[in-house]
Design a protein around this motif. Structure first.
Motif, PDB file in Angstrom:
ATOM      1  N   ARG A 336       0.874  -1.173   0.000  1.00 41.42           N
ATOM      2  CA  ARG A 336       0.000   0.000   0.000  1.00 41.42           C
ATOM      3  C   ARG A 336       0.904   1.214   0.000  1.00 41.42           C
ATOM      4  O   ARG A 336       1.805   1.333   0.848  1.00 41.42           O
ATOM      5  CB  ARG A 336      -0.911  -0.004   1.223  1.00 41.42           C
ATOM      6  CG  ARG A 336      -1.862   1.191   1.304  1.00 41.42           C
ATOM      7  CD  ARG A 336      -2.781   1.042   2.507  1.00 41.42           C
ATOM      8  NE  ARG A 336      -3.649   2.207   2.681  1.00 41.42           N
ATOM      9  CZ  ARG A 336      -4.527   2.329   3.663  1.00 41.42           C
ATOM     10  NH1 ARG A 336      -4.668   1.355   4.555  1.00 41.42           N
ATOM     11  NH2 ARG A 336      -5.272   3.416   3.759  1.00 41.42           N
ATOM     12  N   TYR A 338       2.216   5.190   0.220  1.00 43.79           N
ATOM     13  CA  TYR A 338       2.053   6.431   0.969  1.00 43.79           C
ATOM     14  C   TYR A 338       3.157   7.388   0.518  1.00 43.79           C
ATOM     15  O   TYR A 338       4.294   6.955   0.295  1.00 43.79           O
ATOM     16  CB  TYR A 338       2.243   6.218   2.476  1.00 43.79           C
ATOM     17  CG  TYR A 338       1.318   5.231   3.122  1.00 43.79           C
ATOM     18  CD1 TYR A 338       0.247   5.641   3.906  1.00 43.79           C
ATOM     19  CD2 TYR A 338       1.531   3.850   2.984  1.00 43.79           C
ATOM     20  CE1 TYR A 338      -0.588   4.726   4.545  1.00 43.79           C
ATOM     21  CE2 TYR A 338       0.698   2.924   3.604  1.00 43.79           C
ATOM     22  CZ  TYR A 338      -0.358   3.372   4.378  1.00 43.79           C
ATOM     23  OH  TYR A 338      -1.184   2.465   4.997  1.00 43.79           O
ATOM     24  N   ALA A 346       1.615   5.733   7.729  1.00 44.68           N
ATOM     25  CA  ALA A 346       2.010   4.390   7.296  1.00 44.68           C
ATOM     26  C   ALA A 346       2.403   3.533   8.488  1.00 44.68           C
ATOM     27  O   ALA A 346       2.028   2.353   8.570  1.00 44.68           O
ATOM     28  CB  ALA A 346       3.166   4.481   6.305  1.00 44.68           C
ATOM     29  N   ASP A 349      -0.744   2.531  10.353  1.00 43.26           N
ATOM     30  CA  ASP A 349      -1.513   1.533   9.617  1.00 43.26           C
ATOM     31  C   ASP A 349      -0.856   0.162   9.696  1.00 43.26           C
ATOM     32  O   ASP A 349      -1.546  -0.868   9.795  1.00 43.26           O
ATOM     33  CB  ASP A 349      -1.670   1.960   8.157  1.00 43.26           C
ATOM     34  CG  ASP A 349      -2.686   3.078   7.978  1.00 43.26           C
ATOM     35  OD1 ASP A 349      -3.361   3.436   8.971  1.00 43.26           O
ATOM     36  OD2 ASP A 349      -2.791   3.604   6.852  1.00 43.26           O
ATOM     37  N   ARG A 354      -3.673  -2.541   9.223  1.00 48.04           N
ATOM     38  CA  ARG A 354      -4.433  -2.045   8.072  1.00 48.04           C
ATOM     39  C   ARG A 354      -3.637  -2.127   6.776  1.00 48.04           C
ATOM     40  O   ARG A 354      -4.202  -2.054   5.686  1.00 48.04           O
ATOM     41  CB  ARG A 354      -4.871  -0.595   8.328  1.00 48.04           C
ATOM     42  CG  ARG A 354      -5.920  -0.451   9.424  1.00 48.04           C
ATOM     43  CD  ARG A 354      -6.416   0.977   9.538  1.00 48.04           C
ATOM     44  NE  ARG A 354      -5.394   1.894  10.035  1.00 48.04           N
ATOM     45  CZ  ARG A 354      -5.233   2.204  11.326  1.00 48.04           C
ATOM     46  NH1 ARG A 354      -6.025   1.647  12.243  1.00 48.04           N
ATOM     47  NH2 ARG A 354      -4.300   3.049  11.703  1.00 48.04           N
ATOM     48  N   ALA A 355      -2.327  -2.230   6.886  1.00 42.98           N
ATOM     49  CA  ALA A 355      -1.468  -2.342   5.704  1.00 42.98           C
ATOM     50  C   ALA A 355      -0.513  -3.514   5.915  1.00 42.98           C
ATOM     51  O   ALA A 355       0.103  -3.629   6.973  1.00 42.98           O
ATOM     52  CB  ALA A 355      -0.691  -1.056   5.469  1.00 42.98           C
ATOM     53  N   PRO A 358       3.478  -1.299   3.905  1.00 44.34           N
ATOM     54  CA  PRO A 358       3.490   0.092   3.454  1.00 44.34           C
ATOM     55  C   PRO A 358       4.736   0.371   2.619  1.00 44.34           C
ATOM     56  O   PRO A 358       5.828  -0.093   2.948  1.00 44.34           O
ATOM     57  CB  PRO A 358       3.517   0.887   4.767  1.00 44.34           C
ATOM     58  CG  PRO A 358       3.102  -0.067   5.838  1.00 44.34           C
ATOM     59  CD  PRO A 358       3.567  -1.410   5.365  1.00 44.34           C
TER      60      PRO A 358
END
Length: 365
Positions: A336, A338, A346, A349, A354-355, A358
């Motif tokens: 993901r 950023y 980041a 997350d 959630r990631a 990153p």
């Protein structure tokens, strides 16, 4: 001196702050790399919180990918405009380095966690650099030529940074250490970037049974998509080890603990079949111990610690790039993106799950 932007950690437990810094010219055996993107690794977060007592102020980051802008006088094999993936630092001279195992370099800790580089300065004085040989949370990095792996230019650099650590660790542990075959069974404990990379590599080997174990059902769903034949959700009151024994009553021939938690490592070993092998990677806190019953180990069970997938990065990272090019290593499903300015988002997350991986992109920072 080159003006650069870096994410500086001023104190352990604090947040990263973008600062304008000055970067010295590369030494004779170094290269100056314009960083295009860099992964945010769990190791970066642990160091931010004080692990390894890395000195501050410091620029962290160790999954960089970028373009060579200048080389030292003694550098051969690299030139300006080359695309490179950055990886861990190693001396290149000790017995392990010359014997094909640079991840076990005798100077591994000093070169990677010492942050002894003095290439970066701010208005108020020096900023520690050369973290993991690169300090890639910045628009530019000075890197020893050994740690810069030239790659073909037809694969986007925004994808490739994590190859230098987490992806190399996961795939390398399977391919270089555990080496399962079509008759093997493998349990991967933890479905983060390292664990999912291991699942992908296990599929390359044709490993007959691949079990992914995690607390996050979404990651387990992705593990199935990437090649896991079975998934087990660990939850309070629901023992993953008991679930594993329900699937494979005789145990697994191979296990890989990616979590660094003593309880998980215990269960990874307890889930082995006779003559089975468990591998584990970093993540434990200083002083953490694991208790194992001796008698089951007598049945040929073994446990091995692994650093960076026991890889020779100049060879192994190129192999991984070929897998990316061939569509066999779908990094886009793990990362993901950023901008560097959102590095603290980041980090949050990643900590919250959630990631998976990153990736910080430099853009016009």
């Amino acid at each position: 001196m080159t003006k650069v932007i870096g994410a500086v950690l001023r104190e352990h437990g604090g947040e990263f702050g973008l600062e304008e810094l000055e970067l010295a010219k590369p030494d004779r055996d170094e290269v100056l790399v314009r960083v295009i993107a860099t992964g945010f690794c769990h190791t970066d977060e642990k160091v931010r919180q004080g692990a390894r007592n890395v000195p501050t102020p410091v620029v962290l980051g160790h999954e960089g990918a970028g373009i060579v802008e200048a080389t030292g006088d003694d550098v051969t094999g690299l030139q300006p405009s080359d695309h490179v993936v950055l990886t861990f630092a190693y001396c290149g001279e000790c017995a392990n380095c010359t014997g094909g195992h640079p991840a076990y370099c005798e100077q591994m800790d000093a070169l990677n966690f010492g942050a002894r580089g003095h290439a970066l300065t701010a208005g108020d004085g020096p900023v520690h650099s050369a973290f993991f040989g690169q300090s890639s949370f910045a628009s530019h990095a000075i890197v020893n030529a050994r740690s810069a792996v030239r790659v073909e230019q037809d694969v986007p650099l925004e994808l490739l940074g994590p190859l230098g650590c987490s992806i190399q660790t996961g795939t390398g542990t399977v391919l270089n250490v555990l080496r399962p075959t079509v008759d093997s069974t493998l349990a991967v404990w933890g479905a983060g970037a390292v664990g999912l990379s291991a699942v992908i590599a296990a599929a390359w080997t044709g490993c007959g049974t691949v079990v992914a174990i995690d607390i996050n059902p979404e990651r387990l769903e992705l593990a199935r998509e990437l090649g896991a034949t079975h998934t087990l959700e660990a939850a309070p009151g629901l023992s993953a080890l008991h679930q594993l024994h329900a699937v494979l009553p005789d145990g697994v021939s191979h296990a890989f603990d990616t979590t660094g938690h003593p309880d998980v490592l215990h269960d990874a070993v307890a889930g082995l079949a006779p003559r089975g092998t468990a591998a584990f990677v970093g993540g434990a806190r200083v002083g953490d111990e694991v208790s194992l019953e001796i008698n089951p180990l007598l049945a040929g069970r073994s446990l091995q610690g692994v650093v960076q997938g026991d890889s020779v990065p100049q060879e192994f990272i190129r192999l991984l790039v070929d897998r990316v090019r061939g569509g066999e290593l779908p990094l886009e499903k793990l990362i993901r993106r950023y901008p560097l300015a959102e590095i603290n988002v980041a980090a949050a997350d990643a900590a919250a799950g959630r990631a998976i991986k990153p990736v910080l992109t430099m853009g016009n920072n």
